[in-house]
Motif scaffolding. Structure first.
Motif, short mmCIF file in Angstrom:
data_model
loop_
_atom_site.label_atom_id
_atom_site.label_comp_id
_atom_site.label_asym_id
_atom_site.label_seq_id
_atom_site.Cartn_x
_atom_site.Cartn_y
_atom_site.Cartn_z
N MET A 1 0.86 -1.19 0.00
CA MET A 1 0.00 0.00 0.00
C MET A 1 0.90 1.24 0.00
N LYS A 2 1.00 1.90 -1.14
CA LYS A 2 1.89 3.05 -1.28
C LYS A 2 1.30 4.29 -0.62
N ASN A 3 2.19 5.12 -0.05
CA ASN A 3 1.79 6.38 0.58
C ASN A 3 0.66 6.18 1.60
N SER A 4 0.76 5.12 2.37
CA SER A 4 -0.28 4.80 3.34
C SER A 4 -0.11 5.59 4.61
N LYS A 5 -1.17 6.32 5.00
CA LYS A 5 -1.15 7.02 6.29
C LYS A 5 -1.23 6.00 7.42
N LEU A 6 -1.96 4.91 7.19
CA LEU A 6 -2.11 3.88 8.21
C LEU A 6 -0.76 3.29 8.59
N LEU A 7 0.12 3.13 7.63
CA LEU A 7 1.42 2.51 7.88
C LEU A 7 2.52 3.51 8.23
N ILE A 303 -10.11 6.76 7.71
CA ILE A 303 -10.29 7.37 9.03
C ILE A 303 -9.04 8.09 9.49
N VAL A 304 -7.87 7.44 9.38
CA VAL A 304 -6.65 8.09 9.86
C VAL A 304 -6.24 9.24 8.95
N SER A 305 -6.66 9.20 7.71
CA SER A 305 -6.34 10.30 6.78
C SER A 305 -7.21 11.52 7.04
#
Length: 360
Positions: A1-7, A303-305
């Protein structure tokens, strides 16, 4: 998952985490004789890539052990057992909080050790049944707690928090959700007291606020989180008239404590649309949004974004995927949960889920 805020890494005044994904607290019933053990240490250690692990519900006293084989945090032996878990998680660069839960009336006398008693705010039996060594049984009707027993229960929560820090936990989570003792005080369906712990919004939230205040003072507010579940009917909770007023007041009071986070359970279909985000916005710190036992990963990312200073807690996927974070990063398929082994004893369905490395 690229550019993931979750990660991506997360940092607040209280928390410094490798990502925004929290392993939700989930009872697994592997603590034989209520003592944390080696397989539990292995289980949590394997999942240390979560940004934060919140353990399964852990009782602060013999009176809070309403279910079979749930762990405690009130004895030296339990503290030593939990130290194995924190060592395993920290060795893998993880963070872990202990969830402290007293079951209150969600219990059966058969599940309590000798000397334990089913206690609650009021002597009101919870509807439904609970599993025991003799099969499913109706919940034991609790005895209403005296003022002295309420104070004792609060001190048990505090001592359990101190024991958690001694065992190496990064902090603790007060379980004031899902129909257990702390929420039983909040909810008018379980609390019909006429003293300072019943009736008004201020009185019904008093127990929770006092516990949070005492624990924050004992171990530090930066190590103290809390979980709530407004509009939930789980464990025979009532959706009462002043629900919004009650939780608005509770969050306002918690704001004065500068807690590590507010964790909100979102499993109930009765929650008004947007309500949890509204309540989260009223909290002056980190909010963990929870979607129940599972979580759609796209929804978690959204949600996190969209919610600054937020985390997402994920349930079932962490049970069946010890390397969930790696699988998300690689876009790999997830193992499915075997619900037949959710609460059995031993390693099957606990330590037997394959990682990507083993699967390949």
């Amino acid at each position: 998952m690229k550019n993931s805020k979750l990660l991506s890494p997360f940092k607040s005044n209280s928390l410094s985490l490798n990502n925004h994904a929290v392993m939700a607290p989930m009872t697994r019933s592997r603590a034989i004789d209520n003592i944390p053990n080696d397989i539990m240490a292995t289980y949590y250690g394997l999942r240390a890539s979560a940004g934060l692990i919140i353990t399964e519900a852990t009782s602060p006293s013999i009176n809070g052990l309403g279910y079979p084989n749930i762990p405690g945090a009130y004895s030296d032996e339990q503290t030593a057992g939990w130290k194995k878990t924190t060592d395993a998680v920290h060795a893998n660069d993880g963070k872990i909080f202990l969830q402290i839960m007293h079951t209150g009336r969600i219990a059966h006398q058969l599940n309590l050790p000798e000397g334990g008693e089913v206690l609650a705010p009021s002597a009101i039996q919870a509807a439904g049944e609970i599993f025991t060594s003799e099969g499913p049984k109706a919940h034991t009707t609790p005895r209403a707690m005296t003022l002295a027993e309420i104070e004792q229960a609060e001190e048990e929560f505090v001592q359990a928090a101190k024991n958690a820090i001694e065992a190496g936990f990064d902090g603790i989570e007060i379980h004031a959700a899902n129909g257990y003792l702390a929420e039983q005080f909040i909810n008018t369906g379980a609390n019909q007291r006429t003293d300072k712990y019943g009736g008004s919004v201020e009185n019904r939230t008093r127990f929770v606020i006092e516990i949070a205040t005492k624990i924050a003072n004992a171990i530090g507010s930066d190590k103290t989180g809390i979980r709530i579940s407004p509009f939930s009917e789980f464990n025979d909770m009532l959706i009462f008239d002043d629900m919004r007023e009650t939780y608005a007041y509770l969050v306002e009071q918690l704001n004065g404590l500068n807690l590590a986070y507010l964790h909100m359970a979102g499993m109930s279909p009765k929650i008004p649309e947007g309500y949890l985000q509204e309540l989260g916005a009223a909290f002056n710190g980190t909010v963990i949004y929870n979607g129940g036992l599972g979580y759609d990963l796209e929804r978690a990312e959204k949600i996190v974004s969209e919610n600054e200073d937020s985390l997402v807690s994920i349930g079932f996927p962490f049970i069946s995927n010890p390397d969930l974070i790696e699988r998300i990063a690689e876009g790999a398929d997830l193992n499915e949960v075997d619900q037949e082994t959710m609460y059995t004893s031993g390693e099957e369905g606990y330590l037997t889920y394959p990682t990507l490395e083993k699967a390949n």
